[in-house]
Design a protein around this motif. Structure first.
Motif: not given
Length: 123
Positions: A111-121
């Motif tokens: 399993y590999y993970w992405g670096q993460g991306t912020q979602v703000t609503v």
């Protein structure tokens, strides 16, 4: 080695939409399941949506009917279309891909993970 790069996060008003992308590159033989997770402040990371190699999908109850996960095997990419966003969707979104690597006649799954991306609503 496999790398996952995410894109598409940002700031959006309630009711708006965003599309996240996660592209894998590297020593890839095949990609099995793909998924999106999210983690809000002071909360555990949770599975948002997942898609298998044959296209079967499942979603967290909180996003059913609003989010759609899809994949493009030719591009080693998984997408998350997010519609009707609300403030409760605010989190860091992480993609995950179960990748099979073939080396020296052997196959290895990891399993590999992405670096993460912020979602703000927010309004």
């Amino acid at each position: 080695q496999v790398q996952l790069v995410e894109s598409g996060g940002g700031l959006v008003q309630p009711g708006g939409s965003l599309r996240l992308s996660c592209a894998a590159s590297g020593n890839i033989f095949s990609i099995n399941a793909m998924g999106w997770y999210r983690q809000a402040p002071a909360k555990q990371r949770e599975l948002v949506a997942a898609i298998t190699s044959d296209g079967s999908t499942n979603y967290a109850d909180s996003v059913k009917g609003r989010f759609t996960i899809s994949r493009d095997n030719a591009k080693n990419t998984v997408y998350l279309q997010m519609n009707s966003l609300n403030p409760e969707d605010t989190a860091v979104y992480y993609c995950n891909q179960n990748v099979t690597i073939k080396r020296l006649g052997f196959r290895f799954d990891k399993y590999y993970w992405g670096q993460g991306t912020q979602v703000t609503v927010s309004s």
